[in-house]
Design a protein around this motif. Structure first.
Motif, mmCIF file in Angstrom:
data_model
loop_
_atom_site.group_PDB
_atom_site.id
_atom_site.type_symbol
_atom_site.label_atom_id
_atom_site.label_comp_id
_atom_site.label_asym_id
_atom_site.label_seq_id
_atom_site.Cartn_x
_atom_site.Cartn_y
_atom_site.Cartn_z
ATOM 1 N N LEU A 148 0.838 -1.204 0.000
ATOM 2 C CA LEU A 148 0.000 0.000 0.000
ATOM 3 C C LEU A 148 0.869 1.249 0.000
ATOM 4 C CD1 LEU A 148 -2.660 1.535 0.172
ATOM 5 C CD2 LEU A 148 -2.591 1.221 2.656
ATOM 6 N N ALA A 149 1.919 1.261 0.817
ATOM 7 C CA ALA A 149 2.804 2.435 0.868
ATOM 8 C C ALA A 149 3.436 2.698 -0.493
ATOM 9 C CB ALA A 149 3.879 2.238 1.935
ATOM 10 N N GLU A 150 3.873 1.643 -1.181
ATOM 11 C CA GLU A 150 4.467 1.823 -2.507
ATOM 12 C C GLU A 150 3.438 2.357 -3.499
ATOM 13 O OE1 GLU A 150 7.997 -1.504 -2.767
ATOM 14 O OE2 GLU A 150 5.913 -2.216 -2.834
ATOM 15 N N LYS A 151 2.217 1.870 -3.419
ATOM 16 C CA LYS A 151 1.168 2.375 -4.313
ATOM 17 C C LYS A 151 0.967 3.873 -4.116
ATOM 18 C CE LYS A 151 -1.423 -1.956 -4.574
ATOM 19 N NZ LYS A 151 -2.643 -2.664 -4.157
ATOM 20 N N ILE A 152 0.917 4.299 -2.869
ATOM 21 C CA ILE A 152 0.718 5.722 -2.582
ATOM 22 C C ILE A 152 1.902 6.534 -3.096
ATOM 23 C CG2 ILE A 152 0.444 7.455 -0.765
ATOM 24 C CD1 ILE A 152 -0.946 5.229 0.910
ATOM 25 N N LEU A 153 3.108 6.064 -2.822
ATOM 26 C CA LEU A 153 4.295 6.792 -3.262
ATOM 27 C C LEU A 153 4.366 6.876 -4.787
ATOM 28 C CD1 LEU A 153 6.817 5.299 -0.697
ATOM 29 C CD2 LEU A 153 5.945 7.651 -0.720
ATOM 30 N N TYR A 154 4.183 5.758 -5.475
ATOM 31 C CA TYR A 154 4.253 5.777 -6.938
ATOM 32 C C TYR A 154 3.093 6.560 -7.560
ATOM 33 C CZ TYR A 154 8.276 2.668 -7.517
ATOM 34 O OH TYR A 154 9.544 2.139 -7.528
ATOM 35 N N ALA A 155 1.953 6.604 -6.895
ATOM 36 C CA ALA A 155 0.817 7.376 -7.412
ATOM 37 C C ALA A 155 1.024 8.879 -7.256
ATOM 38 C CB ALA A 155 -0.469 6.955 -6.710
ATOM 39 N N HIS A 156 2.017 9.268 -6.451
ATOM 40 C CA HIS A 156 2.276 10.688 -6.218
ATOM 41 C C HIS A 156 3.598 11.157 -6.817
ATOM 42 C CE1 HIS A 156 -1.043 10.194 -3.391
ATOM 43 N NE2 HIS A 156 -1.195 11.506 -3.522
ATOM 44 N N LEU A 157 4.082 10.459 -7.826
ATOM 45 C CA LEU A 157 5.306 10.892 -8.489
ATOM 46 C C LEU A 157 5.063 12.207 -9.222
ATOM 47 C CD1 LEU A 157 6.642 7.549 -10.016
ATOM 48 C CD2 LEU A 157 7.464 8.753 -7.963
ATOM 49 N N TRP A 158 5.986 13.108 -9.112
ATOM 50 C CA TRP A 158 5.881 14.425 -9.749
ATOM 51 C C TRP A 158 5.751 14.287 -11.268
ATOM 52 C CZ3 TRP A 158 4.975 19.280 -8.449
ATOM 53 C CH2 TRP A 158 5.311 20.296 -9.350
ATOM 54 N N ALA B 90 5.101 6.097 -13.427
ATOM 55 C CA ALA B 90 6.458 5.608 -13.174
ATOM 56 C C ALA B 90 7.110 5.137 -14.469
ATOM 57 C CB ALA B 90 6.417 4.463 -12.163
ATOM 58 N N THR B 91 8.366 5.505 -14.633
ATOM 59 C CA THR B 91 9.155 5.048 -15.775
ATOM 60 C C THR B 91 10.359 4.238 -15.322
ATOM 61 O OG1 THR B 91 10.403 7.119 -15.783
ATOM 62 C CG2 THR B 91 8.456 6.994 -17.219
ATOM 63 N N GLN B 92 10.563 4.177 -14.015
ATOM 64 C CA GLN B 92 11.671 3.403 -13.445
ATOM 65 C C GLN B 92 11.300 2.974 -12.036
ATOM 66 O OE1 GLN B 92 14.950 6.191 -13.332
ATOM 67 N NE2 GLN B 92 14.357 6.966 -11.350
ATOM 68 N N ALA B 93 11.982 1.940 -11.566
ATOM 69 C CA ALA B 93 11.800 1.496 -10.180
ATOM 70 C C ALA B 93 12.777 2.283 -9.313
ATOM 71 C CB ALA B 93 12.081 0.005 -10.072
ATOM 72 N N TYR B 94 12.336 2.670 -8.133
ATOM 73 C CA TYR B 94 13.184 3.429 -7.222
ATOM 74 C C TYR B 94 13.643 2.534 -6.086
ATOM 75 C CZ TYR B 94 11.439 7.468 -9.736
ATOM 76 O OH TYR B 94 11.128 8.361 -10.716
ATOM 77 N N GLU B 95 14.921 2.660 -5.712
ATOM 78 C CA GLU B 95 15.491 1.851 -4.650
ATOM 79 C C GLU B 95 15.252 2.528 -3.294
ATOM 80 O OE1 GLU B 95 19.803 0.057 -3.246
ATOM 81 O OE2 GLU B 95 19.601 0.898 -5.256
ATOM 82 N N ARG B 96 14.629 1.786 -2.398
ATOM 83 C CA ARG B 96 14.318 2.317 -1.064
ATOM 84 C C ARG B 96 15.586 2.779 -0.356
ATOM 85 N NH1 ARG B 96 10.515 -2.588 1.117
ATOM 86 N NH2 ARG B 96 8.873 -2.390 -0.433
ATOM 87 N N GLY B 97 15.540 4.002 0.147
ATOM 88 C CA GLY B 97 16.652 4.541 0.908
ATOM 89 C C GLY B 97 17.818 5.044 0.078
ATOM 90 N N ASN B 98 17.771 4.896 -1.248
ATOM 91 C CA ASN B 98 18.890 5.329 -2.098
ATOM 92 C C ASN B 98 18.489 6.280 -3.214
ATOM 93 O OD1 ASN B 98 21.091 4.031 -0.833
ATOM 94 N ND2 ASN B 98 20.464 2.084 -1.727
ATOM 95 N N SER B 99 17.403 5.984 -3.900
ATOM 96 C CA SER B 99 17.006 6.785 -5.055
ATOM 97 C C SER B 99 16.337 8.087 -4.617
ATOM 98 C CB SER B 99 16.008 6.005 -5.921
ATOM 99 O OG SER B 99 16.562 4.803 -6.385
#
Length: 188
Positions: free
Chosen positions: A32-42, A46-55
């Motif tokens: 659910l957290a990933e859905k919310i985060l990816y749904a709020h991309l500026w 999404a065009t790429q996967a983001y690495e938790r804690g790094n990207s």
């Protein structure tokens, strides 16, 4: 000043497309957290996967809430941005009864709804509870200049306390940049 039903509808309208795009690039089911985060991309989908804690990721929060003591610098910075209106629903909450210029009655009349910013006057409720009861909605994203902003997470929202500069960026219509949050899962 309370929830903005039109804004909430827009958030939900974009969810299916944005989550489908995120699943495609991530290649696995999303929390659910990933859905919310990816749904709020500026950038939108999404065009790429983001690495938790790094990207580093640019997000587009739905709302900004500020309590009076921490809002002062944010509001002064926003005024310097030269914008006539905030880009997202934003509110200031008088929790601590700080006298700003002349006094509550006079200051309130001069500041009421300036820049499109809502104002919760003393006695209308403390921000700690207002964010949960009036702004939170499942799947939304809010930032606030109060450590209790996270209370809105009680209704399934990503709600994060930030500094004034982050609030100003979002109020001025800019992206909110941070590292992709690390997630902790609890399996029952």
């Amino acid at each position: 000043m309370t929830f903005d039903i039109d804004m909430i509808k827009k958030v939900y309208e974009r969810y299916p497309e944005r989550i489908a795009a995120a699943r495609q690039v991530v290649g696995k089911p999303l929390t659910l957290a990933e859905k919310i985060l990816y749904a709020h991309l500026w950038e939108g989908n999404a065009t790429q996967a983001y690495e938790r804690g790094n990207s580093y990721v640019d997000f587009a929060p739905d709302r900004v809430a500020m309590q009076d003591a921490t809002a002062q610098m944010a509001l002064l910075q926003f005024m310097q941005a030269g914008k006539s209106k905030v880009a997202v629903p934003s509110t200031a909450h008088a929790d601590h009864l700080i006298q700003a210029k002349i006094g509550a009655d006079k200051d309130l009349q001069e500041a009421l709804n300036k820049y499109g910013i809502g104002f919760w006057k003393p006695g209308d409720g403390i921000i700690h509870q207002v964010v949960l009861e009036n702004y939170a909605f499942p799947g939304g994203m809010m930032i606030g200049t109060d450590s209790h902003t996270v209370n809105a997470g009680g209704l399934g929202m990503v709600a994060i306390g930030v500094g004034g500069a982050d609030a100003v960026d979002v109020m001025a219509g800019m992206a909110w940049e941070l590292k992709m949050p690390k997630l902790i899962g609890v399996k029952l």
